[in-house]
Design a protein around this motif. Structure first.
Motif, PDB file in Angstrom:
ATOM      1  N   ILE A  56     -29.796   3.748 -15.665  1.00 59.85           N
ATOM      2  CA  ILE A  56     -30.803   4.793 -15.467  1.00 59.85           C
ATOM      3  C   ILE A  56     -30.668   5.899 -16.512  1.00 59.85           C
ATOM      4  O   ILE A  56     -31.268   6.954 -16.387  1.00 59.85           O
ATOM      5  N   LEU A  57     -29.877   5.631 -17.550  1.00 61.72           N
ATOM      6  CA  LEU A  57     -29.726   6.598 -18.624  1.00 61.72           C
ATOM      7  C   LEU A  57     -30.535   6.160 -19.833  1.00 61.72           C
ATOM      8  O   LEU A  57     -30.684   4.978 -20.110  1.00 61.72           O
ATOM      9  N   VAL A  58     -31.030   7.131 -20.560  1.00 59.63           N
ATOM     10  CA  VAL A  58     -31.759   6.860 -21.791  1.00 59.63           C
ATOM     11  C   VAL A  58     -31.140   7.728 -22.884  1.00 59.63           C
ATOM     12  O   VAL A  58     -30.749   8.874 -22.640  1.00 59.63           O
ATOM     13  N   ASP A  59     -31.027   7.163 -24.079  1.00 59.46           N
ATOM     14  CA  ASP A  59     -30.478   7.872 -25.229  1.00 59.46           C
ATOM     15  C   ASP A  59     -31.529   8.856 -25.736  1.00 59.46           C
ATOM     16  O   ASP A  59     -32.642   8.453 -26.083  1.00 59.46           O
ATOM     17  N   ALA A  60     -31.195  10.127 -25.746  1.00 61.37           N
ATOM     18  CA  ALA A  60     -32.127  11.142 -26.251  1.00 61.37           C
ATOM     19  C   ALA A  60     -32.291  10.974 -27.760  1.00 61.37           C
ATOM     20  O   ALA A  60     -31.334  10.699 -28.477  1.00 61.37           O
ATOM     21  N   TYR A 107     -27.100  11.369 -23.660  1.00 65.54           N
ATOM     22  CA  TYR A 107     -27.808  10.539 -22.699  1.00 65.54           C
ATOM     23  C   TYR A 107     -28.414  11.408 -21.613  1.00 65.54           C
ATOM     24  O   TYR A 107     -27.801  12.378 -21.172  1.00 65.54           O
ATOM     25  N   GLU A 108     -29.609  11.061 -21.198  1.00 65.92           N
ATOM     26  CA  GLU A 108     -30.321  11.791 -20.167  1.00 65.92           C
ATOM     27  C   GLU A 108     -30.684  10.832 -19.039  1.00 65.92           C
ATOM     28  O   GLU A 108     -30.899   9.643 -19.267  1.00 65.92           O
ATOM     29  N   LEU A 109     -30.776  11.362 -17.831  1.00 65.05           N
ATOM     30  CA  LEU A 109     -31.185  10.574 -16.681  1.00 65.05           C
ATOM     31  C   LEU A 109     -32.681  10.298 -16.774  1.00 65.05           C
ATOM     32  O   LEU A 109     -33.470  11.214 -16.932  1.00 65.05           O
ATOM     33  N   ASP A 110     -33.049   9.034 -16.712  1.00 65.77           N
ATOM     34  CA  ASP A 110     -34.457   8.640 -16.732  1.00 65.77           C
ATOM     35  C   ASP A 110     -34.909   8.490 -15.276  1.00 65.77           C
ATOM     36  O   ASP A 110     -34.704   7.457 -14.649  1.00 65.77           O
ATOM     37  N   CYS A 111     -35.497   9.547 -14.729  1.00 66.26           N
ATOM     38  CA  CYS A 111     -35.890   9.559 -13.313  1.00 66.26           C
ATOM     39  C   CYS A 111     -36.904   8.471 -12.985  1.00 66.26           C
ATOM     40  O   CYS A 111     -36.994   8.046 -11.825  1.00 66.26           O
ATOM     41  N   CYS A 112     -37.639   7.989 -13.965  1.00 69.75           N
ATOM     42  CA  CYS A 112     -38.611   6.911 -13.718  1.00 69.75           C
ATOM     43  C   CYS A 112     -37.912   5.592 -13.383  1.00 69.75           C
ATOM     44  O   CYS A 112     -38.521   4.694 -12.818  1.00 69.75           O
ATOM     45  N   MET A 113     -36.640   5.482 -13.728  1.00 68.49           N
ATOM     46  CA  MET A 113     -35.879   4.268 -13.447  1.00 68.49           C
ATOM     47  C   MET A 113     -35.212   4.309 -12.070  1.00 68.49           C
ATOM     48  O   MET A 113     -34.618   3.330 -11.636  1.00 68.49           O
TER      49      MET A 113
END
Length: 76
Positions: A34-38, A49-55
């Motif tokens: 659920i993390l995405v590389d900024a 890394y940021e939390l991708d709330c859409c996931m």
């Protein structure tokens, strides 16, 4: 929250929720990351890394809450 199985009262607070997210991220058997590389404006990684709330779907949210409340996956 009151557990209908053992009758115990459990509290969910900010610290426990963050702990649940951390435990989910450390779980090698989690359904998906659920993390995405900024990235910067040209698409290069910032190394953050940021939390991708859409996931965060129902399954992931349930796992995070169970980790936060029980420190483990109890149900499901």
């Amino acid at each position: 929250m009151h557990d209908s199985v053992d009758g115990k009262k459990r509290e969910l607070n900010k610290e426990k929720l963050l702990s649940g997210v951390k435990q989910y991220l450390e779980d090698e058997d989690k359904p998906y990351n659920i993390l995405v590389d900024a990235e910067d404006s040209v698409g290069c990684s910032k190394g953050v890394y940021e939390l991708d709330c859409c996931m965060v779907d129902a399954t992931v949210a349930d796992m995070i809450i169970q980790y936060a409340i029980f420190d483990d996956i109890i149900y499901g």
